[in-house]
Design a protein around this motif. Structure first.
Motif, short mmCIF file in Angstrom:
data_model
loop_
_atom_site.label_atom_id
_atom_site.label_comp_id
_atom_site.label_asym_id
_atom_site.label_seq_id
_atom_site.Cartn_x
_atom_site.Cartn_y
_atom_site.Cartn_z
N ALA A 188 0.83 -1.20 0.00
CA ALA A 188 0.00 0.00 0.00
C ALA A 188 0.87 1.26 0.00
O ALA A 188 0.58 2.23 -0.71
N TYR A 189 1.94 1.24 0.79
CA TYR A 189 2.83 2.40 0.84
C TYR A 189 3.67 2.50 -0.43
O TYR A 189 3.97 3.60 -0.90
N PHE A 190 4.05 1.37 -0.98
CA PHE A 190 4.86 1.38 -2.20
C PHE A 190 4.06 1.94 -3.37
O PHE A 190 4.52 2.87 -4.06
N VAL A 191 2.85 1.41 -3.60
CA VAL A 191 2.02 1.91 -4.70
C VAL A 191 1.67 3.37 -4.47
O VAL A 191 1.66 4.18 -5.41
N GLY A 192 1.40 3.73 -3.20
CA GLY A 192 1.05 5.12 -2.89
C GLY A 192 2.17 6.10 -3.14
O GLY A 192 1.94 7.31 -3.19
N GLY A 193 3.40 5.61 -3.29
CA GLY A 193 4.53 6.49 -3.52
C GLY A 193 4.69 6.94 -4.95
O GLY A 193 5.62 7.70 -5.25
N PHE A 194 3.79 6.51 -5.86
CA PHE A 194 3.96 6.83 -7.27
C PHE A 194 2.77 7.59 -7.85
O PHE A 194 2.38 7.40 -8.99
N GLY A 195 2.21 8.46 -7.05
CA GLY A 195 1.18 9.36 -7.55
C GLY A 195 -0.20 8.74 -7.58
O GLY A 195 -0.41 7.57 -7.21
N SER A 196 -1.16 9.52 -8.01
CA SER A 196 -2.56 9.11 -8.08
C SER A 196 -2.97 8.92 -9.54
O SER A 196 -2.86 9.84 -10.35
N LYS A 197 -3.47 7.73 -9.85
CA LYS A 197 -3.91 7.50 -11.23
C LYS A 197 -5.25 8.19 -11.51
O LYS A 197 -5.56 8.50 -12.66
N SER A 209 4.46 8.65 1.42
CA SER A 209 4.10 7.24 1.36
C SER A 209 5.33 6.37 1.06
O SER A 209 5.50 5.29 1.65
N PHE A 210 6.20 6.84 0.16
CA PHE A 210 7.40 6.06 -0.13
C PHE A 210 8.36 6.06 1.07
O PHE A 210 9.01 5.05 1.34
N HIS A 380 -4.75 11.12 2.73
CA HIS A 380 -4.75 9.85 2.02
C HIS A 380 -3.78 8.84 2.62
O HIS A 380 -3.68 7.71 2.11
N PHE A 381 -3.05 9.22 3.67
CA PHE A 381 -2.07 8.30 4.25
C PHE A 381 -2.80 7.15 4.95
O PHE A 381 -3.66 7.38 5.80
N PRO A 382 -2.48 5.89 4.62
CA PRO A 382 -3.17 4.75 5.23
C PRO A 382 -2.44 4.25 6.47
O PRO A 382 -1.22 4.37 6.60
N PHE A 383 -3.19 3.67 7.39
CA PHE A 383 -2.64 3.20 8.66
C PHE A 383 -2.88 1.70 8.82
O PHE A 383 -3.97 1.20 8.53
N GLY A 384 -1.84 1.01 9.25
CA GLY A 384 -1.93 -0.43 9.51
C GLY A 384 -1.24 -0.77 10.81
O GLY A 384 -1.38 -0.05 11.80
#
Length: 502
Positions: A188-197, A209-210, A380-384
């Motif tokens: 989730a953090y890796f994908v979130g580090g490359f912008g919003s589609k 995120s990255f 938009h930061f997710p928490f786990g």
């Protein structure tokens, strides 16, 4: 969930700052799928007293300090003069000067490093992602922002991310913790580090995120294969992973004309990134020993001046060595016109006279106030489980009802400094709400030799052009549409940046 157990560094006497906890290996660790928890600005106070906020701050400070130049160990030479030459030596060499200190050890982008295998694998992963661009060329046709082909590139990333992480993360780490749980959380953090589609944009929230992706891997012990002295692994992470990540991001921005996410326009620090200014200024601060705290002012001997960011020739020469100048170089690549006009905050910072340590201190404060404490950025930061929404038991309470201004500043009511600021001697957040801002050099600093605040050259001095240096373009207008610093006049509410003097 209980807070993760903190572990100490292998040699705790060599540093004044705590390091981010490395979790004890356990296949029963309660991994969670990271989810959105910040829904409105009213959720910000909870975030600012959470375990996630504490851990992000600790990891950032840990990386930042690792890049600070280090003093070299002085080699003491014991002289043993003979009795027969004592009188002659005293006569011919009356001055016994101490040996000069050796040059400080600096950590530049182009210096040879011995990166651990885990870092090399992540760098190879980033190269693989960059190769996706060849598979998804941009669509033809003029567009100012957002080429639709980026959505296909991002979809390709989401489709292949689990396979890529299985391939490039250390197999022993996946086996120790359980592959399913690790991938469930870190992707989730890796994908979130490359912008919003969806929005076809990129900004500091994605950069954050990255950073969390790297921090999560740190917690899982991924970088335990690194050796060397104090801070070696952290330096490999920044110079060997984070800078290559920025290069991929910059190519994505150029290829797909990604829109700045949540940018203040020219009134922000940078349209897309923040962290390279923190890490790059740390590379140029006054040297320290492993037992000293991060310097708050001063520069390494021979460092470029802050005003050198306004000289394109110097920027081009230093962008391969320093992350700050690399980020400035990218701005020069994508923007035209006078620097003071398209990047006024960075222009203002170029007038700081107390060295790169002062700039680094201010950048940390500004990141806390303008990234971690701003709802549009962190919503938009997710928490786990690795970055937990649970309260930090050692954090002071943060008052609610502060809207979108920086809750950690306490401007509109009682507040608190960041929990990790108290624990690590990190500077608190910038005073006041709104966009970080300094008084412009031509009104606050006697660059031309005149009295402070006048912007006028003094008697008998040669005035410096009001643009700062001769190659920064035409002078700025006398009625700049930003209002008086620290007020809400005109169309922008601004505050003094941390490095601005009262």
């Amino acid at each position: 969930m209980d807070p993760p157990p903190l572990t100490t560094s292998p040699n705790p006497t060599t540093t004044t700052l705590p390091r981010l906890a490395i979790l004890q290996p356990s296949k029963t660790h309660p991994f969670q799928t990271p989810s959105k928890r910040i829904h409105t600005a009213a959720d910000l106070p909870h975030f600012l007293s959470s375990l996630a906020y504490r851990d992000i701050g600790l990891f950032l400070l840990q990386l930042n300090r690792a890049l600070c130049p280090r003093k070299q160990q002085q080699q003491q030479q014991q002289a043993t003069p003979s009795t027969s030459s004592t009188t002659t030596t005293t006569t011919t060499n009356p001055l016994r000067l101490p040996p000069r200190d050796p040059p400080a050890r600096q950590f530049t982008l182009d210096a040879p490093r011995s990166d651990p295998p885990s870092v090399v694998r992540l760098r190879d992963l980033l190269s693989k992602l960059e190769g996706f661009i060849e598979e998804v060329p941009p669509e033809k046709g003029p567009r100012r922002f957002g080429n639709p082909a980026f959505r296909r590139w991002h979809a390709l990333l989401e489709e292949r991310v689990e396979g890529l992480l299985r391939e490039y993360l250390p197999p022993e780490v996946l086996q120790t913790w359980g592959e399913e749980g690790v991938l469930q959380e870190v992707k989730a953090y890796f994908v979130g580090g490359f912008g919003s589609k969806e929005r076809m944009d990129y900004g500091t929230g994605h950069e954050l995120s990255f950073l969390a992706f790297l921090g999560g891997l740190w917690k899982l012990g991924v970088f335990g294969d690194g050796g060397g002295g104090e801070g070696e692994v952290e330096r490999s992470l920044v110079l060997g992973v984070f800078e290559p990540y920025l290069k991929v991001i910059r190519r994505l921005i150029l290829t797909y004309t990604l829109e700045p996410a949540g940018s203040h326009g020219v009134w922000g620090l940078d349209d897309h990134s923040f962290l390279p200014y923190i890490f790059g200024s740390a590379q140029l601060t006054r040297p320290i020993s492993d037992s000293e705290p991060m310097p708050l002012e001063g520069s390494v001997p021979g460092a470029p001046k802050p005003a050198d960011i306004l000289k394109p020739a110097i920027v081009d020469r230093l962008r391969t060595e320093n992350m700050y100048f690399s980020a400035i170089g990218f701005i020069n690549d994508v923007k035209t016109g006078p620097f003071w006009e398209h990047s006024p905050v960075l222009f203002d910072i170029s007038g700081v006279r107390d060295g790169w340590g002062k700039i680094n201190k201010g950048m940390i404060k500004m990141f806390n106030a303008e990234v971690l404490s701003k709802f549009p950025v962190v919503q938009h930061f997710p928490f786990g489980s690795l970055f937990s929404w649970e309260p930090d038991p050692e954090a002071a309470p943060v008052s609610g009802g502060l809207g979108t201004q920086s809750p950690a500043t306490g401007v509109s009511g009682p507040g608190t400094a960041a929990p990790w600021a108290q624990a690590t001697k990190m500077p608190g957040s910038a005073p006041g709400p709104g966009i970080p801002y300094t008084k412009v050099p031509w009104t606050n600093t006697p660059r031309g030799g005149g009295a402070p605040g006048t912007g006028l050259p003094g008697a008998g001095t040669v005035p410096v052009p009001r643009g700062g240096v001769p190659d920064t373009g035409p002078p700025p207008p006398t009625a700049f549409p930003r209002g008086k610093p620290g007020t809400a006049s005109n169309q922008f509410a601004v505050t003094k940046a941390p490095w601005a003097k009262d």
